[in-house]
Design an enzyme around this catalytic site. Structure first.
Site, short mmCIF file in Angstrom:
data_model
loop_
_atom_site.label_atom_id
_atom_site.label_comp_id
_atom_site.label_asym_id
_atom_site.label_seq_id
_atom_site.Cartn_x
_atom_site.Cartn_y
_atom_site.Cartn_z
N LYS A 1 6.07 -2.51 3.06
CA LYS A 1 6.10 -1.42 2.21
C LYS A 1 7.45 -0.28 3.48
O LYS A 1 8.38 0.62 2.84
CB LYS A 1 5.04 -0.43 2.32
CG LYS A 1 4.54 -1.10 0.92
CD LYS A 1 5.24 -1.77 0.03
CE LYS A 1 3.90 -1.71 -1.25
NZ LYS A 1 4.66 -2.39 -2.40
N SER B 1 -5.20 -8.05 1.23
CA SER B 1 -4.30 -8.36 -0.25
C SER B 1 -3.50 -9.91 0.48
O SER B 1 -2.87 -10.59 -0.06
CB SER B 1 -3.08 -6.51 0.12
OG SER B 1 -2.27 -6.79 0.90
#
Length: 334
Positions: free
Chosen positions: A66, A283
């Site tokens: 991110k 994830s």
């Protein structure tokens, strides 16, 4: 006074490659991107002719994939004049984007307000707090969608105080991966990549990377990974059928969707630590589990392939951090 003696070269070091260190940078944000690509040689061993590679996004200075989107969103907002003069950036996040916003904000002097579900992992709360951001917690039962709704309400109520970039709808999100992640994967595989696999959250990584890879080779098969049901334990991933679909998501970019059970993602994260020495989040486990499914399919059909996936963050982000006690520091920090 002794005469200096020239060191004698060690024969075992003479044929080591000379690798130039990276040049110094003026600001830590310049270290975002250009992350390593590592082959998962033990995990892909059962699949003859198939290579699986993972992009180590935990190597970004803020610790996750991110960092790319947060930096690009803020840079583009500054260039347009949407930020500056003390105006705060306000956005919703389930964790990693919040840390990335906090890191970039601290580096560039941008005040940050984050809205996140109250049940996000404790380390994510602690890390964002260390960067000095303002945090507003949303109803944990409403998940990331509840955080989105609360951020939208705050932005509408205080338009002069907040700039609301909305990472789920902001094209700077996927463009960070079009210009960065996708271009890097193409270069690192020397154009050999045949399959790209990643999970869907904001969908920016999938949208931008897939678009870039397909500009080089339209036949690259781009596979999305989603949790198999709404009540899942794969933090950072969205089950789109039961969620607010991000406006940047374009289903035509996706060639295939794999539905991932929480247990398979968690089990694969454990395998990555035990077999590849990669301690990563769940994830990442889900992404690699998807890559393994694709590899098995290729091997069964007798087809070669180069499958690339994403390791979004490290596993320690999901464990409670040790408290730094300033009054009674531990004695073995050296």
């Amino acid at each position: 006074m002794k005469t200096p003696v020239a060191p004698v070269p060690r024969p075992d070091l003479l044929d080591l490659p000379r690798v130039a260190p990276p040049p110094p940078v003026d600001r830590v944000t310049a270290l975002v991107g250009n992350t390593p690509l590592v082959r998962l040689a033990k995990l892909d061993a059962p699949f003859p002719g198939v290579e699986i590679y993972a992009k180590c996004e935990f190597a970004n200075p803020g610790g996750s994939v991110k960092d790319r989107a947060a930096l690009r969103i803020i840079q583009d907002a500054l260039a347009r004049g949407d930020l500056g003069g003390g105006r705060r950036l306000l956005d919703s996040t389930s964790g990693n984007t919040g840390i990335a916003y906090a890191f970039v904000g601290a580096a560039l002097g941008i005040p940050i307000t984050l809205v996140m579900p109250e049940n996000v992992s404790e380390p994510r709360k602690l890390v964002t707090a260390e960067y000095g951001v303002e945090v507003v917690f949303s109803d944990p039962m409403e998940g990331s969608d509840g955080a989105i709704r609360l951020a939208q309400a705050l932005a509408a109520e205080h338009p002069d105080r907040y700039y609301y970039p909305n990472q789920y709808a902001n094209p700077s999100n996927w463009r960070a991966h079009f210009d960065g992640t996708g271009a890097e994967i193409w270069a690192q595989t020397r154009g050999r990549v045949t399959h790209f696999v990643t999970g869907l959250g904001t969908t920016g990584t999938m949208m931008g990377t897939s678009r870039r890879l397909k500009t080089h080779a339209p036949g690259v098969w781009c596979v999305a990974v989603q949790p198999e049901d709404a009540l899942h334990g794969l933090e950072g991933l969205k089950h789109l059928p039961s969620s607010i679909v991000p406006p940047i998501y374009d289903p035509s970019v996706v060639d295939e969707t794999l539905w991932m059970p929480t247990e398979e993602g968690w089990d694969t994260a454990e395998r990555l630590a035990a077999e590849e020495a990669l301690f990563v989040g769940h994830s990442a486990g889900a992404n690699v589990a998807g890559a393994l499914r694709i590899a098995a399919r290729l091997a069964e059909a007798g087809r070669p392939g180069v499958v690339v996936t994403i390791l979004p963050d490290r596993g320690d982000r999901y464990f409670e951090s040790l408290t730094w006690d300033r009054k009674h520091p531990l004695s073995d920090h050296g």
